[in-house]
Design a protein around this motif. Structure first.
Motif, mmCIF file in Angstrom:
data_model
loop_
_atom_site.group_PDB
_atom_site.id
_atom_site.type_symbol
_atom_site.label_atom_id
_atom_site.label_comp_id
_atom_site.label_asym_id
_atom_site.label_seq_id
_atom_site.Cartn_x
_atom_site.Cartn_y
_atom_site.Cartn_z
ATOM 1 N N THR A 1 0.841 -1.208 0.000
ATOM 2 C CA THR A 1 0.000 0.000 0.000
ATOM 3 C C THR A 1 0.873 1.254 0.000
ATOM 4 O O THR A 1 1.839 1.349 0.757
ATOM 5 C CB THR A 1 -0.917 0.001 1.247
ATOM 6 N N TYR A 2 0.490 2.211 -0.866
ATOM 7 C CA TYR A 2 1.144 3.512 -0.943
ATOM 8 C C TYR A 2 0.080 4.600 -0.880
ATOM 9 O O TYR A 2 -1.072 4.383 -1.269
ATOM 10 C CB TYR A 2 1.904 3.679 -2.275
ATOM 11 N N CYS A 3 0.485 5.768 -0.457
ATOM 12 C CA CYS A 3 -0.369 6.949 -0.593
ATOM 13 C C CYS A 3 -0.117 7.532 -1.975
ATOM 14 O O CYS A 3 0.969 7.348 -2.547
ATOM 15 C CB CYS A 3 -0.036 7.994 0.482
ATOM 16 N N GLN A 4 -1.112 8.233 -2.509
ATOM 17 C CA GLN A 4 -0.965 8.829 -3.838
ATOM 18 C C GLN A 4 0.269 9.717 -3.866
ATOM 19 O O GLN A 4 0.529 10.488 -2.938
ATOM 20 C CB GLN A 4 -2.215 9.630 -4.203
ATOM 21 N N ASN A 5 1.046 9.597 -4.910
ATOM 22 C CA ASN A 5 2.269 10.356 -5.180
ATOM 23 C C ASN A 5 3.434 10.045 -4.242
ATOM 24 O O ASN A 5 4.427 10.752 -4.244
ATOM 25 C CB ASN A 5 1.984 11.869 -5.218
ATOM 26 N N ASP A 6 3.327 8.967 -3.437
ATOM 27 C CA ASP A 6 4.481 8.530 -2.644
ATOM 28 C C ASP A 6 5.563 8.028 -3.597
ATOM 29 O O ASP A 6 5.300 7.640 -4.750
ATOM 30 C CB ASP A 6 4.095 7.363 -1.719
ATOM 31 N N VAL A 7 6.799 7.976 -3.098
ATOM 32 C CA VAL A 7 7.888 7.389 -3.872
ATOM 33 C C VAL A 7 7.814 5.876 -3.663
ATOM 34 O O VAL A 7 7.903 5.396 -2.534
ATOM 35 C CB VAL A 7 9.259 7.937 -3.425
ATOM 36 N N ALA A 8 7.611 5.143 -4.748
ATOM 37 C CA ALA A 8 7.489 3.684 -4.668
ATOM 38 C C ALA A 8 8.842 3.033 -4.918
ATOM 39 O O ALA A 8 9.728 3.619 -5.543
ATOM 40 C CB ALA A 8 6.480 3.183 -5.691
ATOM 41 N N THR B 1 2.406 5.515 -8.391
ATOM 42 C CA THR B 1 1.520 6.020 -7.333
ATOM 43 C C THR B 1 0.772 7.274 -7.792
ATOM 44 O O THR B 1 0.151 7.953 -6.980
ATOM 45 C CB THR B 1 2.321 6.327 -6.051
#
Length: 183
Positions: free
Chosen positions: A130-137, A167
């Motif tokens: 799970t990531y938040c929108q615009n996080d660095v993946a 993201t």
């Protein structure tokens, strides 16, 4: 000699024997018996071992020779002119045998070992990621051997490079990964 000879079969070639009969004191003309020893053909040429993954589609076995006969035992049994297609449902090894015949002489059997390799388990993964929108993946990870990454559950061409999820957009994306052990 009053004892009939027993021909030797160790050397190919022809030998002529003669026999007469005697009635009273008179011997008849001799009749000839020609014994021909044909050479035993060599075993057929085979490629062994043959390896399949479990549940893979197998093809009939092949050998190079004349008038091939296929067996499931090293000696005895009845040969089949139809080459067997190995079953790939169960892991393990099976040995098949094949001979060739020239004229009336059947040669020795060559062995073909068929190895069925068990399908490896799926690699170990952590899901969901799970990531938040615009996080660095970061690139996805899995534990396994010779990993291949896919965007579909079946088909397609795998990549040895793990994907890095985008993201930028909200939603879910499913990735797939397999591992290859041996072949």
């Amino acid at each position: 000699s009053a004892t009939a000879p027993t021909p030797s079969t160790t050397t190919p070639g022809s030998t002529t024997y003669y026999v007469s009969q005697t009635a009273g004191t008179c011997e008849s003309p001799r009749a000839s018996i020609t014994v021909t020893i044909n050479p035993t053909p060599a075993a057929p040429t085979v490629t062994t071992p043959v390896t399949y993954c479990q549940n893979a589609t197998a093809v009939p076995l092949t050998a190079t020779g004349t008038n091939l006969l296929w067996y499931t035992t090293a000696t005895g049994g009845t040969g089949s002119a139809i080459a067997p297609t190995p079953s790939t449902t169960t892991p393990g090894s099976t040995t098949y045998y094949v001979s060739q015949t020239t004229g009336t002489c059947e040669g020795p059997r060559a062995a073909i070992i068929v190895n069925i390799t068990a399908t490896p388990a799926a690699p170990t993964v952590t899901s969901p990621v799970t990531y938040c929108q615009n996080d660095v993946a970061v690139a996805l990870t899995a534990t396994g051997t010779n990993l291949l990454w896919y965007t579909a559950a079946t088909g397609g061409t795998g990549s040895a490079t793990a994907p890095t999820p985008s993201t930028a957009t909200i939603g879910s994306t499913t990735y797939y990964v397999s591992q290859t052990v041996a072949t």
